[in-house]
Design a protein around this motif. Structure first.
Motif, PDB file in Angstrom:
ATOM      1  N   ARG A 407       0.843  -1.212   0.000  1.00 52.09           N
ATOM      2  CA  ARG A 407       0.000   0.000   0.000  1.00 52.09           C
ATOM      3  C   ARG A 407       0.871   1.252   0.000  1.00 52.09           C
ATOM      4  O   ARG A 407       0.642   2.182  -0.759  1.00 52.09           O
ATOM      5  CB  ARG A 407      -0.920   0.013   1.228  1.00 52.09           C
ATOM      6  CG  ARG A 407      -2.005  -1.040   1.149  1.00 52.09           C
ATOM      7  CD  ARG A 407      -3.030  -0.880   2.272  1.00 52.09           C
ATOM      8  NE  ARG A 407      -4.045  -1.898   2.137  1.00 52.09           N
ATOM      9  CZ  ARG A 407      -4.165  -2.970   2.931  1.00 52.09           C
ATOM     10  NH1 ARG A 407      -3.339  -3.144   3.934  1.00 52.09           N
ATOM     11  NH2 ARG A 407      -5.114  -3.874   2.703  1.00 52.09           N
ATOM     12  N   LYS A 408       1.886   1.255   0.885  1.00 47.96           N
ATOM     13  CA  LYS A 408       2.784   2.420   0.981  1.00 47.96           C
ATOM     14  C   LYS A 408       3.479   2.678  -0.346  1.00 47.96           C
ATOM     15  O   LYS A 408       3.658   3.815  -0.762  1.00 47.96           O
ATOM     16  CB  LYS A 408       3.851   2.158   2.052  1.00 47.96           C
ATOM     17  CG  LYS A 408       3.535   2.797   3.385  1.00 47.96           C
ATOM     18  CD  LYS A 408       4.747   2.742   4.299  1.00 47.96           C
ATOM     19  CE  LYS A 408       4.270   2.409   5.703  1.00 47.96           C
ATOM     20  NZ  LYS A 408       5.159   1.510   6.428  1.00 47.96           N
ATOM     21  N   LYS A 409       3.874   1.581  -0.997  1.00 47.21           N
ATOM     22  CA  LYS A 409       4.639   1.716  -2.239  1.00 47.21           C
ATOM     23  C   LYS A 409       3.826   2.287  -3.391  1.00 47.21           C
ATOM     24  O   LYS A 409       4.385   2.652  -4.426  1.00 47.21           O
ATOM     25  CB  LYS A 409       5.218   0.350  -2.645  1.00 47.21           C
ATOM     26  CG  LYS A 409       6.274  -0.185  -1.699  1.00 47.21           C
ATOM     27  CD  LYS A 409       7.607   0.509  -1.920  1.00 47.21           C
ATOM     28  CE  LYS A 409       8.704  -0.132  -1.058  1.00 47.21           C
ATOM     29  NZ  LYS A 409       9.954   0.660  -1.126  1.00 47.21           N
ATOM     30  N   THR A 410       2.506   2.318  -3.252  1.00 48.13           N
ATOM     31  CA  THR A 410       1.697   2.911  -4.326  1.00 48.13           C
ATOM     32  C   THR A 410       1.658   4.439  -4.232  1.00 48.13           C
ATOM     33  O   THR A 410       1.200   5.110  -5.149  1.00 48.13           O
ATOM     34  CB  THR A 410       0.227   2.416  -4.280  1.00 48.13           C
ATOM     35  OG1 THR A 410      -0.351   2.823  -3.031  1.00 48.13           O
ATOM     36  CG2 THR A 410       0.126   0.913  -4.411  1.00 48.13           C
ATOM     37  N   LYS A 411       2.135   4.986  -3.109  1.00 46.83           N
ATOM     38  CA  LYS A 411       2.048   6.439  -2.881  1.00 46.83           C
ATOM     39  C   LYS A 411       3.132   7.200  -3.649  1.00 46.83           C
ATOM     40  O   LYS A 411       4.262   6.732  -3.763  1.00 46.83           O
ATOM     41  CB  LYS A 411       2.184   6.736  -1.382  1.00 46.83           C
ATOM     42  CG  LYS A 411       1.144   6.042  -0.512  1.00 46.83           C
ATOM     43  CD  LYS A 411      -0.059   6.931  -0.263  1.00 46.83           C
ATOM     44  CE  LYS A 411      -1.215   6.182   0.368  1.00 46.83           C
ATOM     45  NZ  LYS A 411      -0.970   5.853   1.780  1.00 46.83           N
ATOM     46  N   GLY A 412       2.761   8.395  -4.152  1.00 42.45           N
ATOM     47  CA  GLY A 412       3.704   9.203  -4.921  1.00 42.45           C
ATOM     48  C   GLY A 412       4.223  10.398  -4.142  1.00 42.45           C
ATOM     49  O   GLY A 412       3.816  10.626  -2.997  1.00 42.45           O
ATOM     50  N   GLU A 413       5.117  11.162  -4.765  1.00 36.77           N
ATOM     51  CA  GLU A 413       5.619  12.385  -4.137  1.00 36.77           C
ATOM     52  C   GLU A 413       4.989  13.617  -4.749  1.00 36.77           C
ATOM     53  O   GLU A 413       4.499  14.499  -4.056  1.00 36.77           O
ATOM     54  CB  GLU A 413       7.147  12.453  -4.252  1.00 36.77           C
ATOM     55  CG  GLU A 413       7.824  11.564  -3.218  1.00 36.77           C
ATOM     56  CD  GLU A 413       9.335  11.493  -3.409  1.00 36.77           C
ATOM     57  OE1 GLU A 413       9.927  12.438  -3.986  1.00 36.77           O
ATOM     58  OE2 GLU A 413       9.913  10.485  -2.970  1.00 36.77           O
TER      59      GLU A 413
END
Ligand code: BES
Ligand code: ZN
Ligand code: ZN
Length: 481
Positions: A407-413
């Motif tokens: 889930r965390k890895k789907t987040k962008g900057e």
């Protein structure tokens, strides 16, 4: 193919006697076998000429006034998965080969005739186009068994077999015969006929922009074929009853976009609408079986191509949910299509649950191969029910995890989400983790058909090379129970 059930033998071009792989016992056949035919079976089994192994067929030369040709067909050992369907598929293909128009299947008591009929319909499917179209078809199949089936039972099974074959056909049609507009027409065709319980709405580019479906629209913007959002409604339940929502990936061709797919990967990408095709198969089945439920389907139909107007790596799309997505890979387009379809289904219908089907990742092949569908979701109860249905339908599924790390890895900057994240590798799970952002906490199951929807070089008695129609039978079982 007309299917009839009867309790006595009548004239046919080919008679197939179904025989299990165990010590010969004539009792389950009642009075259906003549003494001489029974003797022939006994002798053949004693001499191991014929053993009853799954899908084994043997033609015997034997005079019987009811049949021009006679075959024995093995159904294998008891409870061998798929044995009955495969045996029936093998028999039907043999009948086709010998150009038999009227075919009789003689079954012992205890053999599930619904599986036999389903296997025969699946085994009869061939993909033909143009002048190859008029090859030979069996016209009538009569199931002869001590227990007779009702015509309703037969038509329900036939609807399921036909639904699977319809899905296969839509997927097998090449991309120049299956554009988003044509897929929409195929959906509209399901509304034909008096008293038909299905309604279809088709939305084009203008509507997509009005709905602010920037994610779905972005994938299709490089094609001259207009993108379509296809919405089907079957209202078989009470008027205000909460519906069930189905969602399908309908990428009519996936070139990969600017992250272009290489040779040996691009050739089969007409099959990238198999999720949407499965849902259309289901609607063709609903039309006949008419369960007392409200069921809707939301299908996103697009082409993922390259042109001056195509979306590009680095672009940021705004989805209908308002969440922004940075495009890190234009080939991870299925999740972009589904993002808006899932959100639309979740917010417009507030369904009891959502099931989506999509040829989402090649990683599903690496994990589970070509026969096991990768599934995931956010609700244990729903999941365990779904697994049970898959077991009953004899389709293999395996649950993949969606973890906090994924889930965390789907987040962008610079945007809320990335459509692809380097260095995670768990491709099928990452696809699921991305989709989860768009279901608004609705109980949900995702079916990743990446490995199972289209078999480039695999075939068996009931599934020819090409489109498999996978998950149609599991979904039907699930929706019916
Ligand atoms: N349609 C493909 C997935 C696919 C690949 C289905 C092979 C059937 C056979 C999908 O759009 C895709 O390209 N997925 C990429 C995702 C990656 C870029 C994160 C994949 O699986 O390689
Ligand atoms: Zn792709
Ligand atoms: Zn794709």
């Amino acid at each position: 193919m007309k299917i009839i059930s009867d309790q006595t033998l009548s004239s046919s071009d080919a008679l197939f006697v179904f025989i299990p792989e165990k010590k010969w016992d004539k009792k389950p056949y009642g009075k259906l076998l003549s003494t001489s035919l029974e003797k022939e079976i006994q002798e053949r089994m004693n001499s191991k000429d014929f053993e009853g192994k799954m899908s084994e067929t043997l033609r015997v030369f034997h005079v019987l006034k009811e049949a021009k040709k006679i075959f024995f067909v093995g159904v294998g050992k008891e409870k061998e998965p798929m044995a009955l369907k495969k045996a029936a598929g093998a028999a039907l293909r043999e009948a086709k080969k010998t150009k038999a128009k009227k075919v009789v299947f003689l079954l012992p008591e205890g053999v599930d005739s619904s599986k036999i009929i389903l296997g025969a319909i699946l085994g009869s499917y061939e993909f033909k186009i143009g002048d190859k179209k008029d090859s030979f078809d069996v016209l009538e199949l009569k199931i002869v068994q001590a227990k007779k089936m009702t015509s309703t039972e037969i038509s329900r099974i036939q609807a399921l077999g036909d639904a699977t074959n319809l899905t296969r056909e839509l997927v097998n049609l090449p991309a120049n015969y299956m554009t988003p507009s044509i897929l929409a027409q195929k959906a509209q065709a399901l509304t034909k006929g008096l008293g038909n319980p299905i309604k279809v709405k088709v939305y084009g580019n203008k509507d997509l922009l009005k709905f602010k479906m920037g994610s779905l629209f972005g994938v299709g913007q490089g094609s001259t074929e207009e993108s379509k959002l296809i919405v089907l409604e079957y209202m078989g339940g009470k008027k205000n009853e909460t519906p069930i929502a189905l969602v399908g990936k309908g990428v009519c061709f996936d070139s990969g976009g600017y992250n272009l797919k290489p040779t040996n990967h691009i050739e089969t990408m007409k099959s990238d609408m198999a999720g949407a095709a499965a849902m259309l198969g289901i609607f063709s089945w609903l039309r006949v079986v008419k369960p007392k439920k409200n069921i809707v389907a939301v299908l996103g139909a697009v082409e993922n191509l390259i042109s001056g107007s195509a979306f590009k790596p680095g672009d940021i799309l705004t989805s209908m949910s308002g969440k922004t997505i940075e495009i890190t890979n234009t080939d991870a387009e299925g999740r972009l299509v589904l993002a808006d379809c899932l959100y639309y289904a979740a917010t417009k219908y507030k369904p009891a649950y959502i099931i989506d089907a999509a040829t989402l990742t090649g990683a599903a092949i690496a994990a589970l191969g070509y026969e096991i569908t990768s599934i995931m979701g956010n609700n244990e109860k729903l999941m365990s029910r779904f697994k049970k249905s898959a077991e009953m339908a004899e389709e293999m599924v395996w649950e993949m995890p969606i973890t906090e790390t994924f889930r965390k890895k789907t987040k962008g900057e610079i945007a809320d989400l990335l459509n692809w994240t380097a260095g995670v590798s768990a491709g099928s799970s990452m696809g699921g983790a991305f989709l989860e952002h768009f279901v608004e906490k609705t109980p949900w199951i995702h079916l990743d058909l990446g490995g199972t929807a289209f078999h480039e070089s695999w075939a068996d008695e009931i599934t020819p090379k090409g489109a498999t129609g996978v998950m149609v039978q599991t979904l039907a079982h699930f929706l019916e129970n």
